[in-house]
Design a protein around this motif. Structure first.
Motif, PDB file in Angstrom:
ATOM      1  N   HIS A  87       0.827  -1.210   0.000  1.00 35.91           N
ATOM      2  CA  HIS A  87       0.000   0.000   0.000  1.00 35.91           C
ATOM      3  C   HIS A  87       0.861   1.259   0.000  1.00 35.91           C
ATOM      4  CE1 HIS A  87      -2.936   3.013   1.224  1.00 35.91           C
ATOM      5  NE2 HIS A  87      -2.145   3.314   2.238  1.00 35.91           N
ATOM      6  N   THR A  90       2.462   1.814  -3.358  1.00 35.89           N
ATOM      7  CA  THR A  90       1.464   2.285  -4.322  1.00 35.89           C
ATOM      8  C   THR A  90       1.148   3.751  -4.083  1.00 35.89           C
ATOM      9  OG1 THR A  90       0.500   0.068  -4.445  1.00 35.89           O
ATOM     10  CG2 THR A  90      -0.845   1.896  -5.240  1.00 35.89           C
ATOM     11  N   ARG A  91       1.098   4.158  -2.823  1.00 35.08           N
ATOM     12  CA  ARG A  91       0.815   5.551  -2.467  1.00 35.08           C
ATOM     13  C   ARG A  91       1.821   6.517  -3.064  1.00 35.08           C
ATOM     14  NH1 ARG A  91       2.788   7.533   3.168  1.00 35.08           N
ATOM     15  NH2 ARG A  91       4.650   7.287   1.870  1.00 35.08           N
ATOM     16  N   GLY A  96       3.335  -0.831  -6.653  1.00 36.20           N
ATOM     17  CA  GLY A  96       3.244  -1.782  -5.556  1.00 36.20           C
ATOM     18  C   GLY A  96       4.538  -2.553  -5.367  1.00 36.20           C
TER      19      GLY A  96
END
Length: 260
Positions: A87, A90-91, A96
């Motif tokens: 996560h 990905t942020r 990812g």
């Protein structure tokens, strides 16, 4: 060398806090636990080699279905920090876990490289363990003490895969990416990763600490060279599968393998 991109719009303070939180929820906490366990072993009257460190034990002796439920729960819950890392990557705009080379783009290459690494480290690691245990610097490592039930070996394989994914994704891929982004030198990042790997194996004794630090140095060097944690996950999984399953099949049947 693995590419590391800055996290746009995120302060260094936030990145440091994020890194500490990930470690506190995973292997950093394991390092503290291992240190406490090691102090406990040192302060017991018997020597280290006369004590045992069990890696995969029963959670509910005599109740196989309940035991299985606990085993599967433990494996699944241990993987949650990996989902957190996915996560966070990905942020920052990265794809990812693919950003650190944990994907299925090169399965045969990853497996081939991992097999070669496992063969080299496994043979040297076993010899090192036997020497340091004989010298009294390590506990007797018991890779498994599960009951003889149908799910024993599948659970051991799953446990090995879980260990490899958590350790290589967090201690190599994620940690190096964050330390690089925070401006650490490659040598400082290597030392931090290797020291962390050694720390959460300290419950096994001095040999477990030193041996895994050396493994950490090798794994960081290979990650920098290949830019992927995939081969490292494969190597680690193979090492643990051989150790867990091999111990289950050979313990008490060969003279050279120490047992508790």
């Amino acid at each position: 060398m693995a590419a590391t991109l800055p996290v746009e719009g995120v302060s260094r303070r936030t990145l440091r806090s994020e890194t500490w939180i990930v470690l506190a929820l995973s292997l950093g906490a394991s390092g503290v636990s291992a240190l406490i366990s090691f102090v406990g072993s040192l302060t017991r009257p018997e020597g280290l080699k006369d004590q045992a460190a069990t890696l995969n034990g029963s959670y509910a002796p005599g109740r196989p279905w309940l035991d299985l439920a606990w085993q599967l729960f433990g494996i699944a819950s241990a993987l949650v920090p990996v989902l957190l890392v996915a996560h966070l990557l990905t942020r920052e705009g990265a794809p990812g876990l693919r950003a650190i080379g944990f994907d299925l783009r090169r399965p045969w290459s990853d497996l081939g490289r991992g097999t070669l690494v496992a063969a080299g480290i496994g043979s040297a690691g076993l010899a090192f363990y036997l020497v340091v245990r004989a010298a009294g610097a390590n506990l007797t490592v018991v890779p498994e003490s599960l009951p003889e039930v149908w799910w024993k070996y599948p659970v051991l394989v799953l446990s090995a895969i879980q260990n490899s994914v958590v350790e290589e994704v967090i201690v190599v891929g994620y940690l190096l990416r964050r330390l690089d982004g925070l401006g650490w030198t490659p040598y400082a990042a290597l030392a931090a990763s290797a020291l962390l790997r050694g720390s959460y194996h300290l419950y096994q004794g001095v040999g477990g600490f030193v041996g895994n630090m050396v493994m950490g140095v090798v794994f960081v060097w290979l990650y920098r060279r290949w830019g992927r944690v995939g081969p490292l996950v494969a190597a680690h999984a193979l090492l643990d599968i051989v150790a867990f399953v091999g111990y289950g099949l050979l313990a008490g049947r060969v003279d050279w393998l120490p047992t508790a």
